[in-house]
Design a protein around this motif. Sequence first.
Motif, PDB file in Angstrom:
ATOM      1  N   ILE A  22       8.339  -0.458   5.765  1.00 51.12           N
ATOM      2  CA  ILE A  22       7.894  -1.306   4.656  1.00 51.12           C
ATOM      3  C   ILE A  22       6.369  -1.300   4.641  1.00 51.12           C
ATOM      4  CG2 ILE A  22       7.846  -3.636   3.682  1.00 51.12           C
ATOM      5  CD1 ILE A  22      10.520  -4.156   5.035  1.00 51.12           C
ATOM      6  N   SER A  23       5.788  -0.908   3.519  1.00 50.01           N
ATOM      7  CA  SER A  23       4.332  -0.930   3.386  1.00 50.01           C
ATOM      8  C   SER A  23       3.890  -2.333   2.993  1.00 50.01           C
ATOM      9  CB  SER A  23       3.870   0.076   2.334  1.00 50.01           C
ATOM     10  OG  SER A  23       4.185   1.399   2.738  1.00 50.01           O
ATOM     11  N   PHE A  24       2.929  -2.857   3.743  1.00 53.60           N
ATOM     12  CA  PHE A  24       2.342  -4.166   3.419  1.00 53.60           C
ATOM     13  C   PHE A  24       0.966  -3.872   2.842  1.00 53.60           C
ATOM     14  CE2 PHE A  24       0.742  -8.487   5.064  1.00 53.60           C
ATOM     15  CZ  PHE A  24       1.286  -9.144   3.969  1.00 53.60           C
ATOM     16  N   LEU A  25       0.886  -3.924   1.517  1.00 53.96           N
ATOM     17  CA  LEU A  25      -0.286  -3.406   0.813  1.00 53.96           C
ATOM     18  C   LEU A  25      -1.443  -4.388   0.823  1.00 53.96           C
ATOM     19  CD1 LEU A  25       1.398  -1.608  -2.218  1.00 53.96           C
ATOM     20  CD2 LEU A  25       0.911  -0.742   0.076  1.00 53.96           C
ATOM     21  N   GLU A  28      -7.536  -0.826   4.045  1.00 55.72           N
ATOM     22  CA  GLU A  28      -6.361  -0.132   4.558  1.00 55.72           C
ATOM     23  C   GLU A  28      -5.091  -0.926   4.283  1.00 55.72           C
ATOM     24  OE1 GLU A  28      -6.866  -3.225   7.675  1.00 55.72           O
ATOM     25  OE2 GLU A  28      -8.175  -2.099   6.329  1.00 55.72           O
ATOM     26  N   ASP A  29      -3.957  -0.229   4.253  1.00 57.04           N
ATOM     27  CA  ASP A  29      -2.651  -0.864   4.146  1.00 57.04           C
ATOM     28  C   ASP A  29      -2.010  -0.927   5.528  1.00 57.04           C
ATOM     29  OD1 ASP A  29      -2.802  -1.026   1.317  1.00 57.04           O
ATOM     30  OD2 ASP A  29      -2.136   1.059   1.157  1.00 57.04           O
ATOM     31  N   HIS A  30      -1.085  -1.850   5.705  1.00 50.03           N
ATOM     32  CA  HIS A  30      -0.312  -1.940   6.938  1.00 50.03           C
ATOM     33  C   HIS A  30       1.105  -1.450   6.686  1.00 50.03           C
ATOM     34  CE1 HIS A  30      -3.152  -5.281   8.658  1.00 50.03           C
ATOM     35  NE2 HIS A  30      -3.735  -4.113   8.527  1.00 50.03           N
ATOM     36  N   PRO A  32       1.960   4.168  -5.636  1.00 50.88           N
ATOM     37  CA  PRO A  32       2.536   5.343  -4.979  1.00 50.88           C
ATOM     38  C   PRO A  32       3.654   5.017  -3.994  1.00 50.88           C
ATOM     39  CG  PRO A  32       0.446   4.778  -3.950  1.00 50.88           C
ATOM     40  CD  PRO A  32       0.624   3.832  -5.101  1.00 50.88           C
ATOM     41  N   GLU A  33       3.860   3.747  -3.684  1.00 51.49           N
ATOM     42  CA  GLU A  33       4.857   3.339  -2.700  1.00 51.49           C
ATOM     43  C   GLU A  33       6.175   2.975  -3.375  1.00 51.49           C
ATOM     44  OE1 GLU A  33       4.195   3.520   0.449  1.00 51.49           O
ATOM     45  OE2 GLU A  33       2.025   3.767   0.381  1.00 51.49           O
ATOM     46  N   GLU A  34       7.275   3.225  -2.674  1.00 52.46           N
ATOM     47  CA  GLU A  34       8.596   2.822  -3.167  1.00 52.46           C
ATOM     48  C   GLU A  34       9.063   1.539  -2.489  1.00 52.46           C
ATOM     49  OE1 GLU A  34      13.204   4.513  -3.561  1.00 52.46           O
ATOM     50  OE2 GLU A  34      11.750   5.529  -2.277  1.00 52.46           O
ATOM     51  N   THR A  35       8.740   1.376  -1.212  1.00 48.94           N
ATOM     52  CA  THR A  35       9.183   0.222  -0.428  1.00 48.94           C
ATOM     53  C   THR A  35       7.951  -0.546   0.034  1.00 48.94           C
ATOM     54  OG1 THR A  35      11.057   1.546   0.358  1.00 48.94           O
ATOM     55  CG2 THR A  35      10.611  -0.518   1.517  1.00 48.94           C
ATOM     56  N   PHE A  36       7.670  -1.668  -0.626  1.00 44.12           N
ATOM     57  CA  PHE A  36       6.415  -2.351  -0.321  1.00 44.12           C
ATOM     58  C   PHE A  36       6.473  -3.837  -0.641  1.00 44.12           C
ATOM     59  CE2 PHE A  36       6.005  -1.331  -4.796  1.00 44.12           C
ATOM     60  CZ  PHE A  36       5.360  -2.452  -5.326  1.00 44.12           C
ATOM     61  N   LEU A  37       5.625  -4.567   0.045  1.00 49.50           N
ATOM     62  CA  LEU A  37       5.273  -5.941  -0.281  1.00 49.50           C
ATOM     63  C   LEU A  37       3.777  -5.984  -0.522  1.00 49.50           C
ATOM     64  CD1 LEU A  37       7.375  -7.879   2.390  1.00 49.50           C
ATOM     65  CD2 LEU A  37       7.785  -7.854  -0.072  1.00 49.50           C
TER      66      LEU A  37
END
Length: 392
Positions: free
Chosen positions: A305-308, A298-300, A230-235
């Motif tokens: 930027i989402s840190f999954l 949980e994600d950070h 569901p994220e566009e900008t993530f690591l």
Amino acid sequence: MLQTVWVSSPGSWALRDPDCHRDGKQASWKCRFVRSIIQHPCPRHYPRGPRKARMLKKIQICLCFFFLSGILYEISLLSSFFFSYMPMSRQFLTPEQILNLGKSIIFLETTERLEPPPLVSCSVESAARIYQDRPIILFMKGLTNDTAFDLNFRYAAFSLLSSMKNVFIFPLQMETVFQETPLLQWYNQVVPEQEKNWIHISSDASRLALIWKYGGIYMDTDVISIRPIPEETFLAAQKSQFSSNGIFGFPARHKFIWDCMENFVLKYNGKIWGNQGPFLMTRMLKTICNLTDFKGTEDHSCQNISFLNPQRFYPIPYPAWGRYYTVWDKSPNFNHSYALHLWNFMNHNRKVVVAGSNTLAEKLYKAYCPTTYKDLIQNAELRDFTDSDDDA
């Protein structure tokens, strides 16, 4: 069925029946009707009689309305369901044309290998099934434009992937990929034959350049997609406070990816495995984020930027990678995961999926890449069984 085509006027569209041919035969009523609209869309003269003229005018307005509606509908199909129109002209498309559509899922093969093994095929197929409205692109270093057609006949996996409507296979031309990035100067100076980790280093560099230029999601070829991200900008966190580079997503021209490319060159050390890969992502993330341990699922997030969470892609950590190739009493449901990384780099014994083995990997193949499972595993074992009977 009416199709969208170009007509002689630049920038204009018209509808054409596919059975309309100018071969001397009388045109069908549909052809004559369409031609009359194209040639005389808004007649200025009407028969005598105001009532009849008004009626004819209303009819012509309605016809023009339906005509324009059809054009708009066709254009919407081209943009929303682009890939349903692709097969007849796929061979003429360039990587830039596909990548510029946005939101591509990108895979890389930086060896000279031309036959995708089953795990690569499964990764690409599963992505194609999960992301049916997005282009799935496999770049292959050993591929050339001249050999692509022949490979469809030589390799079952290549033919399988090429037949999927949203999968595109292109040659990986690194010098072109690195143009307009900080990586080009490095690439022109490095000597690949002297780099023991060149396959991985060149892949680390290529994925950064492609995502920076075009945006989208990069995935390793041992990642099986099970539900949309569901994220566009993530690591993706491999573990607490440590990022992988096996899967990540960013919009085009994102500053974080540009900074990663600059650091790639500045801190380059080809002798240390992962220095330009997961270690690069981790040290760059730490410069902008205060990383903490994950407490649960949980994600950070830091600076958009989402840190999954590791559960999203690495529910089975790399020390336990072999569990994918064992039989479980009760298979995990992976409810917190978007995709599964099968750690092929750790698979030195070359464990493979075997039909009927009931391993976790076999179940994943059946569920998320059924065509690969059927065509490359079941059929291959059936052929081997038949060949052994013939030898006997």
